[in-house]
Scaffold this motif. Sequence first.
Motif, mmCIF file in Angstrom:
data_model
loop_
_atom_site.group_PDB
_atom_site.id
_atom_site.type_symbol
_atom_site.label_atom_id
_atom_site.label_comp_id
_atom_site.label_asym_id
_atom_site.label_seq_id
_atom_site.Cartn_x
_atom_site.Cartn_y
_atom_site.Cartn_z
ATOM 1 N N LEU A 73 -22.929 1.829 33.899
ATOM 2 C CA LEU A 73 -23.260 1.671 32.438
ATOM 3 C C LEU A 73 -22.933 0.337 31.910
ATOM 4 O O LEU A 73 -23.508 -0.005 30.953
ATOM 5 N N VAL A 74 -22.073 -0.372 32.624
ATOM 6 C CA VAL A 74 -21.851 -1.870 32.260
ATOM 7 C C VAL A 74 -23.314 -2.396 32.184
ATOM 8 O O VAL A 74 -23.647 -3.217 31.330
ATOM 9 N N TYR A 75 -24.110 -2.161 33.277
ATOM 10 C CA TYR A 75 -25.296 -3.001 33.318
ATOM 11 C C TYR A 75 -26.153 -2.293 32.395
ATOM 12 O O TYR A 75 -27.033 -3.032 31.738
ATOM 13 N N LYS A 76 -26.357 -1.007 32.334
ATOM 14 C CA LYS A 76 -27.180 -0.451 31.239
ATOM 15 C C LYS A 76 -26.801 -0.924 29.964
ATOM 16 O O LYS A 76 -28.200 -0.886 29.143
ATOM 17 N N VAL A 77 -25.674 -1.065 29.491
ATOM 18 C CA VAL A 77 -25.470 -1.190 28.094
ATOM 19 C C VAL A 77 -25.815 -2.748 27.588
ATOM 20 O O VAL A 77 -26.209 -2.869 26.612
ATOM 21 N N ALA A 78 -25.684 -3.571 28.757
ATOM 22 C CA ALA A 78 -26.108 -4.904 28.466
ATOM 23 C C ALA A 78 -27.611 -4.923 28.017
ATOM 24 O O ALA A 78 -27.958 -5.647 26.940
ATOM 25 N N PHE A 79 -28.174 -4.272 28.684
ATOM 26 C CA PHE A 79 -29.852 -4.325 28.319
ATOM 27 C C PHE A 79 -30.212 -3.474 27.129
ATOM 28 O O PHE A 79 -30.982 -4.021 26.365
ATOM 29 N N ALA A 80 -29.255 -2.521 26.916
ATOM 30 C CA ALA A 80 -29.571 -1.772 25.544
ATOM 31 C C ALA A 80 -29.168 -2.654 24.333
ATOM 32 O O ALA A 80 -29.887 -2.689 23.184
ATOM 33 N N LEU A 81 -28.248 -3.467 24.518
ATOM 34 C CA LEU A 81 -27.662 -4.349 23.570
ATOM 35 C C LEU A 81 -28.714 -5.534 23.313
ATOM 36 O O LEU A 81 -29.173 -5.929 22.248
ATOM 37 N N LYS A 82 -29.320 -6.110 24.273
ATOM 38 C CA LYS A 82 -30.454 -7.114 24.364
ATOM 39 C C LYS A 82 -31.710 -6.453 23.620
ATOM 40 O O LYS A 82 -32.322 -7.192 22.730
ATOM 41 N N LYS A 83 -32.102 -5.377 24.028
ATOM 42 C CA LYS A 83 -33.034 -4.795 23.210
ATOM 43 C C LYS A 83 -33.019 -4.539 21.777
ATOM 44 O O LYS A 83 -33.753 -4.692 20.921
ATOM 45 N N TYR A 84 -31.626 -4.087 21.266
ATOM 46 C CA TYR A 84 -31.373 -4.155 20.085
ATOM 47 C C TYR A 84 -31.614 -5.052 19.143
ATOM 48 O O TYR A 84 -31.799 -5.262 18.105
ATOM 49 N N ALA A 85 -30.924 -6.337 20.022
ATOM 50 C CA ALA A 85 -31.159 -7.640 19.383
ATOM 51 C C ALA A 85 -32.355 -8.205 19.056
ATOM 52 O O ALA A 85 -32.662 -8.758 17.940
ATOM 53 N N ALA A 86 -33.212 -7.920 20.080
ATOM 54 C CA ALA A 86 -34.759 -8.138 20.319
ATOM 55 C C ALA A 86 -35.503 -7.345 19.192
ATOM 56 O O ALA A 86 -36.311 -7.975 18.490
ATOM 57 N N ASP A 87 -35.263 -6.187 18.977
ATOM 58 C CA ASP A 87 -35.683 -5.270 18.008
ATOM 59 C C ASP A 87 -35.305 -5.821 16.609
ATOM 60 O O ASP A 87 -36.208 -5.323 15.744
ATOM 61 N N HIS A 88 -34.437 -6.433 16.294
ATOM 62 C CA HIS A 88 -33.830 -6.999 14.853
ATOM 63 C C HIS A 88 -34.154 -8.446 14.791
ATOM 64 O O HIS A 88 -33.237 -8.730 14.050
ATOM 65 N N GLY A 89 -35.048 -8.749 15.615
ATOM 66 C CA GLY A 89 -35.360 -10.360 15.289
ATOM 67 C C GLY A 89 -34.713 -11.474 15.971
ATOM 68 O O GLY A 89 -35.132 -12.556 15.843
ATOM 69 N N ASP A 90 -33.970 -11.024 16.884
ATOM 70 C CA ASP A 90 -33.147 -12.207 17.663
ATOM 71 C C ASP A 90 -34.032 -12.828 18.749
ATOM 72 O O ASP A 90 -34.371 -11.983 19.954
ATOM 73 N N ASP A 110 -22.623 -13.691 19.922
ATOM 74 C CA ASP A 110 -22.252 -13.938 18.489
ATOM 75 C C ASP A 110 -23.314 -13.060 17.833
ATOM 76 O O ASP A 110 -24.187 -13.466 16.742
ATOM 77 N N LEU A 111 -23.335 -11.638 18.220
ATOM 78 C CA LEU A 111 -24.365 -10.905 17.570
ATOM 79 C C LEU A 111 -23.781 -10.236 15.892
ATOM 80 O O LEU A 111 -24.407 -9.928 14.926
ATOM 81 N N LYS A 112 -22.288 -10.330 15.787
ATOM 82 C CA LYS A 112 -21.637 -9.910 14.680
ATOM 83 C C LYS A 112 -22.034 -8.562 14.250
ATOM 84 O O LYS A 112 -22.258 -8.268 13.083
ATOM 85 N N LEU A 113 -22.189 -7.647 15.004
ATOM 86 C CA LEU A 113 -22.621 -6.411 14.794
ATOM 87 C C LEU A 113 -21.271 -5.519 14.409
ATOM 88 O O LEU A 113 -20.347 -5.645 15.068
ATOM 89 N N ASP A 114 -21.406 -4.724 13.442
ATOM 90 C CA ASP A 114 -20.417 -3.840 13.227
ATOM 91 C C ASP A 114 -20.129 -2.772 13.989
ATOM 92 O O ASP A 114 -21.019 -2.481 14.924
ATOM 93 N N PRO A 115 -18.761 -2.308 14.160
ATOM 94 C CA PRO A 115 -18.391 -1.144 15.293
ATOM 95 C C PRO A 115 -19.355 -0.139 15.203
ATOM 96 O O PRO A 115 -19.700 0.478 16.086
ATOM 97 N N GLN A 116 -19.956 0.363 14.211
ATOM 98 C CA GLN A 116 -20.814 1.609 13.920
ATOM 99 C C GLN A 116 -22.060 1.192 14.689
ATOM 100 O O GLN A 116 -22.552 2.382 15.057
#
Length: 288
Positions: free
Chosen positions: A65-82, A121-127
């Motif tokens: 899950l450590v590996y998977k969550v890194a890619f999930a977070l990368k995807k979220y950042a990319a999907d939101h313009g990073d 430095d994504l500054k995402l809220d805990p939610q």
Amino acid sequence: MQEYAPSKINLFLDVIRKREDGYHDLGTVFQTVDAGDTVSAELRDDGVVTLEYNEPQDYPKESDLVYKVAFALKKYAADHGDTRALGADLFLDKVMPLGAGLGGGSADAAATLRLLNRLWDLKLDPQVLESIGATLGADVPFLVRGGTAFAEGIGDRLTFVAPLDLPAGNVLLIATPLDAVPTKDAYAGVPKSGPDRWEQYKARWNGAASVFATESLFNAFEISVFPKHPLVAQMKAKFLELGAKCALMSGSGASVFGIFESRTDAEAAALAMHPISRYQTITKFWHR
């Protein structure tokens, strides 16, 4: 950069119903404890994510899950313009046992979310981190924040309450027997209680004044697990025999926890149970 990954126990757990999608609705009380793994990360600017361990693990890192969550977070950042090439060299100092009912893998995922949120430095809220974690495991959203919470549904509907502490001078002993409980073993034959027991539990909730009463501690999975895994049942019995004020299996097993009035008592119990344990820790509740 490092992030601690405190694990959890369940102070109460009932299986309410089986849903049409095959999952089960639960009613449980999550509590983080001061026992866990540590995730470290170094920044990379080439978009590559690597994962190494303090000791070889019995599973491919791609399933971690450590590996998977890194890619999930990368995807979220990319999907939101990073547009940055977000990468990291991750290192997991793995201490917690696998298949133990302590949420160790989910805690590692939650810690990785917090860690990479800072590193990148994504500054995402805990939610937001919780919503990303929910796609990978039902326990992850709670473990992003930790503390004490009621959890319903598959464990993803959370109501955080005032964090619990143990009574003054008391300590928590957690032990995992020389056994592991497959999730399917726990769910096979577990009774579906309906909502009444859970609703009554919530109605009489009074924090520490009620949660540590022996009659309040309940885990429906003991009913299905103990006959198939007698060593787990033996360990709970040993906890009580050796002086625990209360004892309960955590999650779907196999770990058992007990509360002792002193560290001396807990150490004596841990020593007596060492021959049947693959993991032990004497600790306390954890919250930020």
